[in-house]
Design an enzyme around this catalytic site. Structure first.
Site, PDB file in Angstrom:
ATOM      1  N   GLY A   1      -0.636   5.045   5.519  1.00 34.05           N
ATOM      2  CA  GLY A   1       0.182   6.240   5.256  1.00 34.05           C
ATOM      3  C   GLY A   1      -0.560   7.238   4.390  1.00 34.05           C
TER       4      GLY A   1
ATOM      5  N   SER B   1      -2.208   9.843   5.274  1.00 32.15           N
ATOM      6  CA  SER B   1      -2.365  11.202   5.820  1.00 32.15           C
ATOM      7  C   SER B   1      -1.526  12.225   5.066  1.00 32.15           C
ATOM      8  CB  SER B   1      -2.000  11.222   7.311  1.00 32.15           C
ATOM      9  OG  SER B   1      -0.767  10.577   7.530  1.00 32.15           O
TER      10      SER B   1
ATOM     11  N   SER C   1      10.709   0.821  -3.167  1.00 31.84           N
ATOM     12  CA  SER C   1      11.588   1.974  -3.441  1.00 31.84           C
ATOM     13  C   SER C   1      12.717   1.513  -4.351  1.00 31.84           C
ATOM     14  CB  SER C   1      12.186   2.481  -2.126  1.00 31.84           C
ATOM     15  OG  SER C   1      13.279   3.335  -2.381  1.00 31.84           O
TER      16      SER C   1
ATOM     17  N   TYR D   1      16.521   0.595   5.555  1.00 30.46           N
ATOM     18  CA  TYR D   1      15.444   0.976   4.625  1.00 30.46           C
ATOM     19  C   TYR D   1      15.492   0.114   3.354  1.00 30.46           C
ATOM     20  CZ  TYR D   1      12.500   4.142   1.808  1.00 30.46           C
ATOM     21  OH  TYR D   1      11.517   4.683   1.018  1.00 30.46           O
TER      22      TYR D   1
ATOM     23  N   ALA E   1      16.839  -2.818   2.967  1.00 28.84           N
ATOM     24  CA  ALA E   1      16.458  -4.201   3.296  1.00 28.84           C
ATOM     25  C   ALA E   1      14.938  -4.308   3.410  1.00 28.84           C
ATOM     26  CB  ALA E   1      17.122  -4.637   4.600  1.00 28.84           C
TER      27      ALA E   1
HETATM   28  P1  NDP Z   1       5.862  10.742   4.345  1.00 31.85           P
HETATM   29  O1  NDP Z   1       6.888  10.808   5.438  1.00 31.85           O
HETATM   30  O2  NDP Z   1       5.434  11.992   3.667  1.00 31.85           O
HETATM   31  O3  NDP Z   1       4.544  10.020   4.913  1.00 31.85           O
HETATM   32  C1  NDP Z   1       4.662   8.825   5.621  1.00 31.85           C
HETATM   33  C2  NDP Z   1       3.288   8.285   5.913  1.00 31.85           C
HETATM   34  O4  NDP Z   1       3.403   7.035   6.611  1.00 31.85           O
HETATM   35  C3  NDP Z   1       2.465   9.199   6.807  1.00 31.85           C
HETATM   36  O5  NDP Z   1       1.120   9.104   6.404  1.00 31.85           O
HETATM   37  C4  NDP Z   1       2.650   8.576   8.183  1.00 31.85           C
HETATM   38  O6  NDP Z   1       1.604   8.868   9.092  1.00 31.85           O
HETATM   39  C5  NDP Z   1       2.655   7.098   7.821  1.00 31.85           C
HETATM   40  N1  NDP Z   1       3.281   6.253   8.837  1.00 31.85           N
HETATM   41  C6  NDP Z   1       4.564   6.258   9.248  1.00 31.85           C
HETATM   42  N2  NDP Z   1       4.752   5.306  10.197  1.00 31.85           N
HETATM   43  C7  NDP Z   1       3.561   4.696  10.369  1.00 31.85           C
HETATM   44  C8  NDP Z   1       3.102   3.638  11.207  1.00 31.85           C
HETATM   45  N3  NDP Z   1       3.918   2.987  12.067  1.00 31.85           N
HETATM   46  N4  NDP Z   1       1.806   3.257  11.128  1.00 31.85           N
HETATM   47  C9  NDP Z   1       0.959   3.879  10.271  1.00 31.85           C
HETATM   48  N5  NDP Z   1       1.328   4.890   9.450  1.00 31.85           N
HETATM   49  C10 NDP Z   1       2.612   5.293   9.517  1.00 31.85           C
HETATM   50  O7  NDP Z   1       6.439   9.675   3.317  1.00 31.85           O
HETATM   51  P2  NDP Z   1       6.282   9.549   1.728  1.00 31.85           P
HETATM   52  O8  NDP Z   1       4.933   9.924   1.325  1.00 31.85           O
HETATM   53  O9  NDP Z   1       7.459  10.186   1.119  1.00 31.85           O
HETATM   54  O10 NDP Z   1       6.484   7.985   1.565  1.00 31.85           O
HETATM   55  C11 NDP Z   1       5.400   7.080   1.422  1.00 31.85           C
HETATM   56  C12 NDP Z   1       5.956   5.704   1.082  1.00 31.85           C
HETATM   57  O11 NDP Z   1       6.702   5.806  -0.128  1.00 31.85           O
HETATM   58  C13 NDP Z   1       6.903   5.143   2.121  1.00 31.85           C
HETATM   59  O12 NDP Z   1       6.714   3.760   2.226  1.00 31.85           O
HETATM   60  C14 NDP Z   1       8.264   5.452   1.555  1.00 31.85           C
HETATM   61  O13 NDP Z   1       9.241   4.561   2.025  1.00 31.85           O
HETATM   62  C15 NDP Z   1       7.990   5.264   0.080  1.00 31.85           C
HETATM   63  N6  NDP Z   1       8.936   5.940  -0.784  1.00 31.85           N
HETATM   64  C16 NDP Z   1       9.095   7.314  -0.728  1.00 31.85           C
HETATM   65  C17 NDP Z   1      10.008   7.938  -1.551  1.00 31.85           C
HETATM   66  C18 NDP Z   1      10.216   9.404  -1.538  1.00 31.85           C
HETATM   67  O14 NDP Z   1      11.160   9.867  -2.220  1.00 31.85           O
HETATM   68  N7  NDP Z   1       9.429  10.200  -0.841  1.00 31.85           N
HETATM   69  C19 NDP Z   1      10.835   7.159  -2.491  1.00 31.85           C
HETATM   70  C20 NDP Z   1      10.593   5.747  -2.473  1.00 31.85           C
HETATM   71  C21 NDP Z   1       9.669   5.178  -1.651  1.00 31.85           C
HETATM   72  P3  NDP Z   1       1.617  10.254   9.969  1.00 31.85           P
HETATM   73  O15 NDP Z   1       1.213  11.350   9.025  1.00 31.85           O
HETATM   74  O16 NDP Z   1       0.601  10.022  11.020  1.00 31.85           O
HETATM   75  O17 NDP Z   1       2.992  10.429  10.493  1.00 31.85           O
END
Ligand code: NDP
Length: 244
Positions: free
Chosen positions: A11, A13, A141, A154, A156
């Protein structure tokens, strides 16, 4: 703090993963990122890393597929070297009340957020044992700690990440390998861009502001550093006090 280390960040990117990738590169690490589909964003992250004089590699890899993760980890190891730091940050939401939630939405969230973390850990495990060193940082989270209405899938998955973190920490502690979880609250990224009522949101956050991806990245850098070598199995909130 991370000079000479190789970090793999899922993740990476966008959002929190990108901030962690840049912060680790800023501390001297070479960084590989895995991303789902957004090639342009992945390219931008890599460009910023190379501008800092570090090596960068982006692999398109669906973390819910063990086969794809195996391939990606082997490519990273070949091109950058043996992995020292693994950060599981790839995640998705498919919110809805449980009564109407599609089974496919439950499965997709569990497969990406929880099983995806298991897959990368499984594929990096042998390399860490060989080195007798390694750091694993899983992004959970506060939803995994407190639960959240409309996020049964989510929450879970993120509670599962905490169980996974503690079990892996126990398995790998005798080899000097640390595994910890970070539990962010509301962080300003694409994932939270469409949250509705800002007043209600601020009412929940004692610090009265959303977090930034950099707030989370600072802790990830510390957990990956020498100074955190006796911390394992821990879950640390970065949430402005939501879950106090
Ligand atoms: P974003 O939606 O900004 O980014 C999600 C990232 O995950 C992207 O890089 C995306 O790639 C990648 N991704 C999604 N699905 C897959 C997959 N199947 N295989 C590989 N890569 C994947 O999310 P956030 O930065 O906000 O969140 C990052 C993490 O933090 C997550 O696990 C989220 O649950 C957790 N989190 C976020 C919170 C928030 O408030 N933002 C709060 C608590 C936890 P691509 O760019 O190619 O789509």
């Amino acid at each position: 703090m991370l000079k000479g280390k190789i970090a793999l960040i899922t993740g990476g990117s966008r959002g929190i993963g990108r901030a962690i990738a840049l912060a680790m590169a800023g501390q001297g690490a070479d960084v590989a990122i895995l991303y789902g589909a957004n090639e342009q964003a992945a390219g931008e992250t890599c460009e910023k890393i190379t501008q800092m004089g570090r090596n960068a590699l982006a692999c398109r890899c669906d973390v819910s597929s063990l086969e794809q993760v195996k391939e990606a980890v082997s490519q990273v190891t070949k091109e950058l070297g043996a992995i020292d730091i693994l950060v599981n940050c790839a995640g998705i939401t498919r919110d809805g009340l449980a009564m109407t939630m599609k089974e496919s939405d439950f499965d997709a969230v569990l497969d990406t957020n929880l099983k995806g973390s298991f897959h990368t850990i499984k594929c990096c495990y042998g390399g860490f044992l060989k080195k007798k060193a390694g750091r694993i940082i899983n992004i959970s989270s506060v939803s995994g700690i407190m639960g959240n209405a409309g996020q049964s899938n989510y929450s879970a998955s993120k509670a599962g990440v905490i169980g996974l973190t503690k079990s892996i920490a126990r398995e790998l502690a005798p080899r000097g390998i640390c595994c910890n979880a970070i539990a962010p609250g509301f962080i300003a990224t694409d994932m939270t861009a469409e949250l509705g009522d800002q007043n209600a949101l601020m009412g929940m956050i004692p610090m009265k502001r959303m977090g930034t991806p950099e707030d989370v990245a600072a802790l990830a850098v510390f957990l990956a550093s020498e100074g955190a070598g006796y911390i394992t199995g821990e879950v640390i909130r970065v949430d402005g006090g939501i879950a106090i």
